[in-house]
Write a protein that holds these residues in place. Structure first.
Motif, mmCIF file in Angstrom:
data_model
loop_
_atom_site.group_PDB
_atom_site.id
_atom_site.type_symbol
_atom_site.label_atom_id
_atom_site.label_comp_id
_atom_site.label_asym_id
_atom_site.label_seq_id
_atom_site.Cartn_x
_atom_site.Cartn_y
_atom_site.Cartn_z
ATOM 1 N N SER A 1 56.051 58.201 117.189
ATOM 2 C CA SER A 1 56.901 57.033 116.959
ATOM 3 C C SER A 1 57.484 57.052 115.553
ATOM 4 O O SER A 1 56.814 57.418 114.590
ATOM 5 N N ILE A 2 58.749 56.676 115.462
ATOM 6 C CA ILE A 2 59.396 56.369 114.182
ATOM 7 C C ILE A 2 60.112 55.040 114.375
ATOM 8 O O ILE A 2 61.058 54.946 115.156
ATOM 9 N N GLY A 3 59.671 54.015 113.681
ATOM 10 C CA GLY A 3 60.238 52.691 113.912
ATOM 11 C C GLY A 3 60.020 52.291 115.359
ATOM 12 O O GLY A 3 58.922 52.418 115.900
ATOM 13 N N SER A 4 61.078 51.841 116.016
ATOM 14 C CA SER A 4 60.964 51.448 117.416
ATOM 15 C C SER A 4 61.178 52.612 118.368
ATOM 16 O O SER A 4 60.985 52.476 119.581
ATOM 17 N N VAL A 5 61.575 53.757 117.843
ATOM 18 C CA VAL A 5 61.865 54.929 118.670
ATOM 19 C C VAL A 5 60.598 55.743 118.877
ATOM 20 O O VAL A 5 59.832 55.969 117.938
ATOM 21 N N TYR A 6 60.355 56.195 120.116
ATOM 22 C CA TYR A 6 59.295 57.171 120.310
ATOM 23 C C TYR A 6 59.853 58.378 121.050
ATOM 24 O O TYR A 6 60.825 58.281 121.795
ATOM 25 N N TYR A 7 59.229 59.531 120.816
ATOM 26 C CA TYR A 7 59.758 60.775 121.360
ATOM 27 C C TYR A 7 58.634 61.768 121.599
ATOM 28 O O TYR A 7 57.518 61.635 121.075
ATOM 29 N N GLY A 8 58.946 62.769 122.413
ATOM 30 C CA GLY A 8 57.975 63.806 122.739
ATOM 31 C C GLY A 8 58.630 64.868 123.598
ATOM 32 O O GLY A 8 59.836 64.831 123.858
ATOM 33 N N ILE A 9 57.810 65.827 124.055
ATOM 34 C CA ILE A 9 58.307 66.933 124.868
ATOM 35 C C ILE A 9 57.584 66.908 126.208
ATOM 36 O O ILE A 9 56.352 66.926 126.273
ATOM 37 N N LEU A 10 58.362 66.837 127.286
ATOM 38 C CA LEU A 10 57.811 66.847 128.635
ATOM 39 C C LEU A 10 57.353 68.267 128.993
ATOM 40 O O LEU A 10 57.815 69.247 128.397
ATOM 41 N N PRO A 11 56.463 68.418 129.982
ATOM 42 C CA PRO A 11 55.933 69.737 130.331
ATOM 43 C C PRO A 11 57.001 70.770 130.708
ATOM 44 O O PRO A 11 56.781 71.978 130.551
ATOM 45 N N GLN A 12 58.138 70.322 131.194
ATOM 46 C CA GLN A 12 59.219 71.250 131.589
ATOM 47 C C GLN A 12 60.039 71.709 130.384
ATOM 48 O O GLN A 12 61.112 72.285 130.547
ATOM 49 N N ASN A 13 59.558 71.435 129.174
ATOM 50 C CA ASN A 13 60.255 71.752 127.929
ATOM 51 C C ASN A 13 61.570 70.974 127.803
ATOM 52 O O ASN A 13 62.591 71.482 127.334
ATOM 53 N N VAL A 14 61.512 69.743 128.235
ATOM 54 C CA VAL A 14 62.641 68.817 128.095
ATOM 55 C C VAL A 14 62.244 67.755 127.075
ATOM 56 O O VAL A 14 61.190 67.115 127.207
ATOM 57 N N GLY A 15 63.065 67.577 126.055
ATOM 58 C CA GLY A 15 62.801 66.555 125.055
ATOM 59 C C GLY A 15 63.051 65.163 125.606
ATOM 60 O O GLY A 15 63.868 64.977 126.525
ATOM 61 N N TYR A 16 62.335 64.196 125.057
ATOM 62 C CA TYR A 16 62.473 62.812 125.519
ATOM 63 C C TYR A 16 62.520 61.884 124.312
ATOM 64 O O TYR A 16 61.655 61.948 123.433
ATOM 65 N N ILE A 17 63.556 61.031 124.267
ATOM 66 C CA ILE A 17 63.697 60.011 123.227
ATOM 67 C C ILE A 17 63.838 58.659 123.908
ATOM 68 O O ILE A 17 64.695 58.465 124.774
ATOM 69 N N ARG A 18 62.990 57.734 123.515
ATOM 70 C CA ARG A 18 63.065 56.358 124.019
ATOM 71 C C ARG A 18 63.582 55.455 122.903
ATOM 72 O O ARG A 18 62.964 55.339 121.842
ATOM 73 N N TYR A 19 64.768 54.865 123.119
ATOM 74 C CA TYR A 19 65.369 53.959 122.141
ATOM 75 C C TYR A 19 65.433 52.578 122.791
ATOM 76 O O TYR A 19 66.354 52.277 123.542
ATOM 77 N N PRO A 20 64.477 51.688 122.519
ATOM 78 C CA PRO A 20 64.379 50.428 123.250
ATOM 79 C C PRO A 20 65.336 49.335 122.794
ATOM 80 O O PRO A 20 65.549 48.363 123.513
ATOM 81 N N SER A 21 65.917 49.460 121.588
ATOM 82 C CA SER A 21 66.804 48.418 121.093
ATOM 83 C C SER A 21 67.672 48.960 119.970
ATOM 84 O O SER A 21 67.169 49.614 119.060
ATOM 85 N N PHE A 22 68.954 48.659 120.035
ATOM 86 C CA PHE A 22 69.856 49.038 118.946
ATOM 87 C C PHE A 22 69.801 48.031 117.799
ATOM 88 O O PHE A 22 70.545 48.162 116.834
ATOM 89 N N GLU A 23 68.919 47.054 117.905
ATOM 90 C CA GLU A 23 68.690 46.156 116.783
ATOM 91 C C GLU A 23 68.009 46.895 115.635
ATOM 92 O O GLU A 23 68.195 46.571 114.467
ATOM 93 N N GLN A 24 67.218 47.905 115.999
ATOM 94 C CA GLN A 24 66.490 48.688 115.001
ATOM 95 C C GLN A 24 67.264 49.960 114.676
ATOM 96 O O GLN A 24 67.718 50.659 115.572
ATOM 97 N N SER A 25 67.402 50.277 113.411
ATOM 98 C CA SER A 25 68.150 51.474 112.997
ATOM 99 C C SER A 25 67.203 52.531 112.455
ATOM 100 O O SER A 25 66.085 52.246 112.033
ATOM 101 N N LEU A 26 67.673 53.767 112.486
ATOM 102 C CA LEU A 26 66.971 54.885 111.866
ATOM 103 C C LEU A 26 67.914 55.562 110.887
ATOM 104 O O LEU A 26 69.122 55.671 111.145
#
Length: 341
Positions: free
Chosen positions: A130-155
Motif C-alpha cells: 500500500s501507498i496512501g489509498s492505493v494498493y498493488y501487487g502481482i497476480l500469479p499469472q505475472n499480471v500487475g494489479y493496481i487498486r485506486y479506490p478514490s481520486f480524492e487521494q493523490s500520489l
C-alpha cells in the motif's frame, strides 16, 4: 439580498475556463422564497436539461404546489430533495444542517460487481503493498494489479515511479477503479500520463455563457501531457476494471483510458457524472451543488450516462462464483490481457 454564484474550478490546473459571476434576483427567506431561489439557480445554471429531456417549468410547477407558508424546514427539504431527484444527477446535493440530499438511483439499481475482500484474500492472501489509498501487487499469472479506490487521494510522481518500477517485469497490468466514486479531477492526469508518450487530447468542455438552457460555449479541447522526463511509463497491455459505482473523476479517467490503444475497459458501464459542479446558497443558508459544465470524451461523445466497456468486454461478477472467492470480472481481465501477448 443579491447573491453571487461561484463556479468551482478544479478540473485541471492547466485548463483555463473563462467564467463570470451572474447575479440572481433576491428571494425572501421563507419556504416559498427558498424554493423559488433553488428553482431559479438550477434553471439558470444546470447543464443537462436538453440531454435528459427535462421540462424544468413543469417540474417546478408540480413541486411548487407542495410548498406552504407554515411547512417546517424538514418538510421543505424533503420537497426540494424529491424535486432535485428529477435531474437524475449524482452530482446534485442540497446541504442543510440536518441532512444532505443525494440521488442514489444512478448506482443502487445495478449489481455491485465488486468485493474488496475477495481480491485481498483469495487473490493476494493479504500480501499486497500500500501507498496512501492505493494498493498493488502481482497476480500469479505475472499480471500487475493496481487498486485506486478514490481520486480524492493523490500520489506524487515518485510514488507512481515506485509502483510502476515494481510492476515493470509484469506482462500486463490491471487498474481496478470499481467502487471509485471520484474525487479530485486534477488527480486523473498523473495516472493517465504514465500511459502516453506525447501530448494527448483528453476531452472537451463546454461552459455556460448565459442563463438560457441552450446558452453554452462551443466545446473546446483540453490535453494531458506525458509524465515528466525520467518517469516510468507503461506501454504494455492494460485492463481498467469498472462497475456502476465508478463515478465522476473515475468516470473521466475511464473515458480517457478507454481510447488509448493498449487499453481495454472491462466490467460494467460506469455510473457517469461528467458535469463539473457549481455551488450556491439559498436565502436560509442551505447550500446547493449541481452539474454546470459538461465534459465530453476525446471523440466528442457525452459521458454523463456512463462509459461502456470496450467491445466484447462487458462482464458481471457471478454471485455464485463470488461465494467461492472468484471475481469473474478480474479473471476475465487476466484472460483477455494474456491473450494479447
Amino acid at each position: 439580498m443579491i447573491r453571487q454564484l461561484k463556479l468551482l474550478l478544479f478540473l485541471i490546473p492547466t485548463l483555463l475556463i473563462p467564467v463570470g459571476c451572474h447575479e440572481i434576483d433576491s428571494h425572501d427567506n421563507d419556504p416559498r422564497g427558498n424554493f423559488n431561489a433553488l428553482c431559479d439557480i438550477i434553471d439558470e445554471h444546470y447543464c443537462f436539461f436538453r440531454e435528459k429531456n427535462i421540462d424544468w417549468n413543469q417540474v417546478r410547477s408540480r413541486y411548487g404546489a407542495m410548498i406552504s407558508p407554515k411547512m417546517s424546514s424538514r418538510e421543505l427539504f424533503q420537497v426540494c430533495s424529491d424535486m432535485l431527484d428529477e435531474l437524475h444527477d449524482g452530482h446534485t446535493n442540497l446541504s442543510t444542517p440536518f441532512a444532505t440530499s443525494y440521488y442514489r438511483a444512478w448506482w443502487s439499481d445495478y449489481p455491485q460487481n465488486y468485493d474488496a475482500r475477495i481480491i485481498e484474500q483469495h487473490y493476494f492472501n493479504f500480501n499486497y503493498t500500500s501507498i496512501g489509498s492505493v494498493y498493488y501487487g502481482i497476480l500469479p499469472q505475472n499480471v500487475g494489479y493496481i487498486r485506486y479506490p478514490s481520486f480524492e487521494q493523490s500520489l506524487g510522481d515518485g510514488n507512481w515511479d515506485y509502483i510502476f518500477s515494481f510492476l515493470a517485469t509484469c506482462d500486463a497490468l490491471i487498474i481496478d477503479i470499481r467502487d471509485n466514486g471520484g474525487g479530485r479531477m486534477d488527480n486523473v492526469e498523473p495516472l493517465v500520463s504514465r500511459f502516453i508518450t506525447t501530448r494527448a487530447l483528453a476531452g472537451y468542455i463546454s461552459h455556460k455563457t448565459g442563463p438560457g438552457h441552450s446558452d453554452f460555449s462551443e466545446p473546446y479541447p483540453f490535453y494531458f501531457n506525458p509524465a515528466p522526463d525520467g518517469s516510468v511509463l507503461w506501454m504494455k497491455p492494460v485492463a481498467v476494471l469498472t462497475n456502476r459505482s465508478t463515478f465522476s473523476a473515475a468516470n473521466n479517467f475511464a473515458s480517457i483510458m478507454k481510447l488509448l490503444p493498449q487499453v481495454k475497459l472491462i466490467g460494467a458501464t460506469t455510473g457517469g457524472g461528467s458535469g463539473m459542479p457549481f455551488s450556491s446558497e439559498l436565502p436560509n443558508g442551505w447550500g446547493i451543488r449541481f452539474s454546470a459544465c459538461s465534459i465530453l470524451d476525446a471523440n466528442g461523445d457525452p459521458t454523463e450516462w456512463g462509459v461502456d466497456p470496450s467491445q466484447g468486454c462487458a462482464v458481471d461478477m457471478d454471485p455464485q462464483a463470488a461465494l467461492d472467492g472468484i471475481d469473474t470480472i478480474l479473471d476475465f481481465a487476466v484472460k483477455t490481457l494474456l491473450s494479447q501477448n
